[in-house]
Design an enzyme around this catalytic site. Structure first.
Site, PDB file in Angstrom:
ATOM      1  N   HIS A 176       0.842  -1.202   0.000  1.00 25.92           N
ATOM      2  CA  HIS A 176       0.000   0.000   0.000  1.00 25.92           C
ATOM      3  C   HIS A 176       0.875   1.249   0.000  1.00 25.92           C
ATOM      4  O   HIS A 176       1.889   1.298   0.695  1.00 25.92           O
ATOM      5  CB  HIS A 176      -0.906  -0.020   1.242  1.00 25.92           C
ATOM      6  CG  HIS A 176      -1.971   1.013   1.198  1.00 25.92           C
ATOM      7  ND1 HIS A 176      -1.779   2.295   1.637  1.00 25.92           N
ATOM      8  CD2 HIS A 176      -3.235   0.957   0.730  1.00 25.92           C
ATOM      9  CE1 HIS A 176      -2.892   2.981   1.453  1.00 25.92           C
ATOM     10  NE2 HIS A 176      -3.789   2.197   0.894  1.00 25.92           N
ATOM     11  N   ASP A 296     -10.774   1.131  -1.981  1.00 25.58           N
ATOM     12  CA  ASP A 296     -10.052   2.162  -1.216  1.00 25.58           C
ATOM     13  C   ASP A 296     -10.981   2.973  -0.318  1.00 25.58           C
ATOM     14  O   ASP A 296     -10.664   4.118   0.031  1.00 25.58           O
ATOM     15  CB  ASP A 296      -9.270   3.108  -2.148  1.00 25.58           C
ATOM     16  CG  ASP A 296      -7.918   3.490  -1.566  1.00 25.58           C
ATOM     17  OD1 ASP A 296      -7.664   3.205  -0.385  1.00 25.58           O
ATOM     18  OD2 ASP A 296      -7.120   4.098  -2.300  1.00 25.58           O
TER      19      ASP A 296
HETATM   20  C1  GRE Z   1      -5.512   5.678   0.783  1.00 27.24           C
HETATM   21  O1  GRE Z   1      -5.488   4.571   1.263  1.00 27.24           O
HETATM   22  O2  GRE Z   1      -5.801   5.880  -0.400  1.00 27.24           O
HETATM   23  C2  GRE Z   1      -5.226   6.880   1.615  1.00 27.24           C
HETATM   24  C3  GRE Z   1      -4.619   6.707   2.849  1.00 27.24           C
HETATM   25  C4  GRE Z   1      -4.361   7.821   3.601  1.00 27.24           C
HETATM   26  C5  GRE Z   1      -4.667   9.072   3.152  1.00 27.24           C
HETATM   27  C6  GRE Z   1      -5.270   9.224   1.952  1.00 27.24           C
HETATM   28  C7  GRE Z   1      -5.560   8.136   1.170  1.00 27.24           C
HETATM   29  O3  GRE Z   1      -4.336   5.473   3.262  1.00 27.24           O
HETATM   30  O4  GRE Z   1      -6.167   8.279  -0.024  1.00 27.24           O
HETATM   31 ZN    ZN Z   2      -5.750   2.671   0.282  1.00 27.21          ZN
END
Ligand code: GRE
Ligand code: ZN
Length: 334
Positions: A176, A296
Site C-alpha cells: 500500500h 479504497d
Molecule cells: C488511501 O489509502 O488511499 C489513503 C490513505 C491515507 C490518506 C489518503 C488516502 O491510506 O487516499
Molecule cells: Zn488505500
C-alpha cells in the site's frame, strides 16, 4: 448483480488513533487531537474529519453500502498504518489493532476478512505477529507500505524473513502506498505528496526495487498486490524494461522481465482510479486475469468505484473475473 470481493477497504481502531496521538509534536507521524490532523512528515498533514467516522465504523455505514453494491466480502486493512513507528510503540499498537480487527471479523462472520499490520522495524516480532494473525485469527493478508522510513524500503535484505513467512503461510501482501520522504514530493504539501502522486511514485519505485532485488525469484510463491491499477507500471513497464536491459548491470538480480511477474507474483486492484483509458491500458498491458476489485473506502467511495467499473468496456465474463473470480488466485472465494 454480480457478487464482489473488495481487496482494499480501510479502517482505524481507536487504539491506533491513540498511539499516534500519544506521540510528541514534531515526532512524525503524529496526530494532533484538537485539530484532528495527522502530520505524516514535515510539510504533509491531513485533517481526518471527513474520514474519521467512516474509518472507525463497520456496522452503520460500511456494511450497508457493501450490501447495496453486492460486495460480499471486504479485506479490511489499516492504512496508512502504525507499522513503522519505533518497535516499543508499534509492537503493542499493531497487536491491539489486529485484535480489534479479529473481533470485527467474528462479529460479522464472512463479511470482513482480516489483514495483519506488523511492527516491521522489529522483524522477529513482525514474523511472530504474522503467524499469530494467520493461524489464530484467520487473517488473509499482510498490509504493508511502500516504505518504512527514510531509506528503509521493503526490498532491504533485513525484511526477507517477513516476505518468506508470507509465502510460507500461503497468504499475500498488499503493498500500500504511503508518504515519500523525498522533499521533492512534499514541499507543496498534501496535494502533491499524497495519493495523487507522491504515494504512487513511492510505491512504483518500491515494487521495482523488489523485482530488481530478485525477491520473486528467491521466493517464487510470493504474491504481492498493488492498488491503483499497478501504480502506473502498466503504462511504463515496457520503457523501463527496455532501458533496464540496455546495459549489463550486476545489481539487477531479477531473472525474468518485469512483465513476466504479473499473474503469478504481482496483481493489481482497481482502487482510486476512475479513468477508462487507465483501465484499458492496464488490461491490455497485464491482462484481465491480474486485475481485482479494490475500492479504497473510505478514502474513495465504494459507489463511485462500482459505477465506474460498470461503465468500463468489459464483458460480463471480465466483470466476474475482476469482481471475484480472480481473487481465488489469492485464496479468496465468495
Ligand atoms: C488511501 O489509502 O488511499 C489513503 C490513505 C491515507 C490518506 C489518503 C488516502 O491510506 O487516499
Ligand atoms: Zn488505500
Amino acid at each position: 448483480m454480480i457478487k464482489k470481493i473488495d481487496l482494499e477497504n480501510h479502517f482505524y481502531d481507536i487504539s491506533s488513533v491513540e498511539a499516534l496521538q500519544a506521540r510528541k509534536e514534531g515526532d512524525y507521524p503524529y496526530w494532533v487531537k484538537d485539530t484532528n490532523t495527522i502530520h505524516w512528515v514535515e510539510g504533509v498533514s491531513m485533517c481526518q474529519d471527513k474520514f474519521y467516522f467512516e474509518l472507525l465504523d463497520f456496522a452503520e455505514k460500511r456494511l450497508k453500502t457493501m450490501d447495496e453494491l453486492g460486495i460480499e466480502k471486504s479485506v479490511i486493512s489499516l492504512a496508512p498504518g502504525i507499522d513503522y513507528l519505533p518497535p516499543a510503540e508499534s509492537i503493542p499498537a499493531c497487536q491491539k489493532a489486529n485484535e480489534a480487527l479479529y473481533k470485527v471479523t467474528q462479529q460479522f462472520p464472512g463479511r470482513f476478512l482480516g489483514s495483519a499490520i506488523l511492527p516491521i522495524l522489529d522483524v522477529e516480532a513482525a514474523v511472530k505477529e504474522l503467524e499469530h494473525c494467520v493461524k489464530d485469527y484467520g487473517f488473509v493478508m499482510w498490509q504493508t507500505h511502500s516504505n518504512y522510513g527514510p531509506n528503509i524500503d521493503p526490498d532491504n535484505e533485513q525484511f526477507r524473513p517477513v516476505w518468506r513467512k508470507v509465502a510460507e503461510l500461503g497468504i499475500f501482501a498488499y503493498l500500500h502506498p504511503t508518504v515519500s520522504h523525498q522533499p521533492k514530493f512534499n514541499q507543496y504539501g498534501y496535494a502533491m505528496a499524497a495519493p495523487g502522486l507522491g504515494f504512487t511514485i513511492d510505491t512504483m519505485a518500491s515494487i521495482i526495487r523488489m523485482i530488481l532485488s530478485g525477491i520473486f525469484d528467491e521466493i517464487p510463491d510470493l504474491k504481492v498486490v498493488l492498488g491503483h491499477f499497478g501504480e502506473a507500471l502498466p503504462f511504463l513497464m515496457e520503457r523501463m524494461e527496455n532501458r533496464f536491459s540496455w546495459l549489463p548491470n550486476p545489481k539487477q538480480k531479477n531473472k525474468k522481465k518485469i512483465g513476466d511477474y504479473w499473474g503469478t507474483n504481482i496483481f493489481v486492484t482497481t482502487s482510486g482510479n476512475t479513468s477508462i483509458p487507465a483501465f484499458e491500458c492496464t488490461r491490455s498491458a497485464i491482462g484481465i486475469d491480474s486485475i481485482m476489485l479494490g475500492t479504497d473506502y473510505p478514502f474513495e467511495h465504494m459507489e463511485e468505484c462500482i459505477a465506474y467499473l460498470e461503465s468500463c468496456p468489459m464483458t460480463e465474463e471480465e466483470k466476474e473475473k475482476v469482481y471475484y473470480k480472480n481473487a481465488a488466485k489469492l485464496g479468496l472465494t465468495l
